[in-house]
Scaffold this motif. Structure first.
Motif: not given
Lengths: 333, 333
Positions: A256-258, A263-264, A269-270, B258-259
């Motif tokens: 879902g959106v959460k 991820a945003l 981190v990514f 945030k992360a």
């Protein structure tokens, strides 16, 4: 220092090659470059980069060796190729190092036939430096020698040690034998026999067998194995990392959106992880055991990757690793 | 169906073993169990699980084989061990399948010596089923045979095919040869010679070489290789996945608030990934080529993993894969 660059090697040649050289010229003041390739093509590219200095010499080479060609045949027949001409510059001592992002097979064959082996070296080895969790690690050999004898692997250990010590600045690098069990008696004919030789070899910080599960921690500096196993490790590492990151992406998209918000927030981190695993940061894979500094850059190298491979050539040269490998192996020969 | 269970095998034995059997009894109505181990110990454990039915028979076995013992020696000397007694139940046709989470080496040796090979089979193979991105894939062999001949790998292909077809219900499973290049002429002596045999073998959907980079996609169902390479793949997969998830965790912890919020929102995603990569979902690794259904469960199996390995034994039995392997290989012998 003088570096020969195969101007036509790699997926993004000559643009990325010339761009990398120009980047390197801004960073390192004491390097001269010899770029091989069709003179007009390289000239055109230098123009695009607005380079007007005198530290680049173009060595005209009319032919190009593609990755589809039979490596040995190509090296024998295409004497006027950008790769052969670059290798010859090292052979003739006109350059101190050679760099190519072209066909790996042709590069290895060319290093063997044109540059030649160090006296006493049985088999030169391709040795990429990989990002590990706690430190970078080296695989010797990663694909140049698919069928090996125990004595080859002992030499791989010495060459890897000198490189890791000289370029990665670790006083007494740890050497591990890649094996499918930690105990001395585990493994196949090759690893069992190699263990006995490494155990009794002087001048090596041999820590025993390292299971593939523990390779990526980076806790062992230099990992020796035959080229088939080394290449398997290299490609499993790339493949698993890519599979896992893809699964994470898919899972996020299907939730879902959460999760998308999460991820945003995790984006930096990514990004930092991607950087950690980026081959571009590490330059290329030296081909140790040939009588010259020969570095194979990744086929898909961009300008930055070339610049880093050039830095790596410089570190290789400044640290006199080639001379140390010669001393070490000629002494034992 | 009657299943023999090594009651003392694995890190969590006998608790996890007995718990798994009781879980399985609730799920499958038509299985009888024979648990081997010291009678009082197993009895005690059954009491803790509140089991009072009549579908479990305890087979008293006084000894236990540990993972530190020499596998062949242990099998020869400890006739009264829980493992040997369980294997004998299959040998004497008192059980249809045997399951152990104990020493892999002792299990493989015991299957060879006590249960015995199928007529015509040159080397039995350990064949874990692994989670891939798009489908599960099998590795044949994953460590039982570290030095192989091409003809062994051809049999691995047939056995893997029958298992994947019967248990994973795919009509014509694809067979790939693990190799460090896609082209026919690539690889070492073993893979080059195996390629020629597989290419001309009838009844196999042989799709050619598969590079280790592409193994984890799961796009090829059955991957054949020697046990050294197979074990390397298995352990690189586990090692890389664990390294990567640890790096992600470390990066999140070292970044700002945030992360951390992002990570919290992503929790269900990571949970679902963990499940996807969970060996417990897949049961154990069948040892194909011996004359019985012999399944090696993961050493750290919990009750759920045992229950799933029991389900797997049942699927193996119901699908008559053993009979099909016999037909296939006896015919060719």
């Amino acid at each position: 220092m003088r570096i020969a660059i195969d101007g036509m090697g790699g997926d993004n040649a000559p643009q990325a090659v010339v761009n990398g050289v120009v980047q390197a010229l801004n960073e390192f003041k004491d390097i001269e470059f010899y770029i091989t390739g069709p003179e007009d093509v390289i000239k055109e590219q230098l123009k695009k980069e607005n380079y007007t200095g005198d530290k680049i010499t173009i060595i005209d080479a009319k032919e190009v060796i593609s990755t589809n060609e039979h490596p040995v045949m190509a090296i024998r027949k295409k004497k006027d190729s950008s790769l052969c001409k670059a290798l010859n510059l090292v052979k003739e001592k006109k350059c101190d190092a050679v760099l190519s992002a072209g066909s790996t097979g042709a590069f290895l064959a060319g290093c063997n036939f044109i540059v030649g082996r160090i006296k006493g070296v049985k088999r030169p080895a391709l040795t990429p430096i990989m990002p590990g969790k706690n430190a970078p690690f080296m695989i010797v050999d990663a694909g140049a020698n698919v069928d090996c004898k125990p004595e080859y692997l002992v030499q791989f250990a010495h060459m890897g040690r000198e490189y890791y010590k000289g370029v990665l600045k670790v006083e007494n690098p740890s050497i591990g034998l890649v094996n499918i069990g930690a105990e001395e008696e585990k493994g196949n004919e090759l690893t069992k026999n190699t263990y006995q030789l490494l155990k009794n070899e002087e001048g090596l910080n041999f820590i025993g067998n390292v299971e593939p599960r523990d390779v990526t921690s980076g806790d062992t500096n230099v990992l020796v194995c035959d080229g088939f196993v080394g290449n398997t490790i290299l490609k499993m590492y790339e493949g698993t990392a890519s599979t896992l990151l893809n699964i994470i992406k898919d899972e996020i998209l299907s939730t879902g959106v959460k999760a998308k918000v999460g991820a945003l927030l995790l984006k930096p981190v990514f990004k930092s992880i991607k950087k950690k695993f980026d081959y571009k940061e590490y330059g290329g894979a030296p081909f140790l055991g040939v009588d010259g500094i020969c570095i194979k850059a990744h086929g898909s190298s961009d300008g930055k990757a070339f610049k880093n491979a050039i830095r790596q050539s410089k570190q290789f040269y400044d640290s006199k690793v080639l001379e140390k490998i010669k001393e070490e192996l000629e002494l034992k020969a």
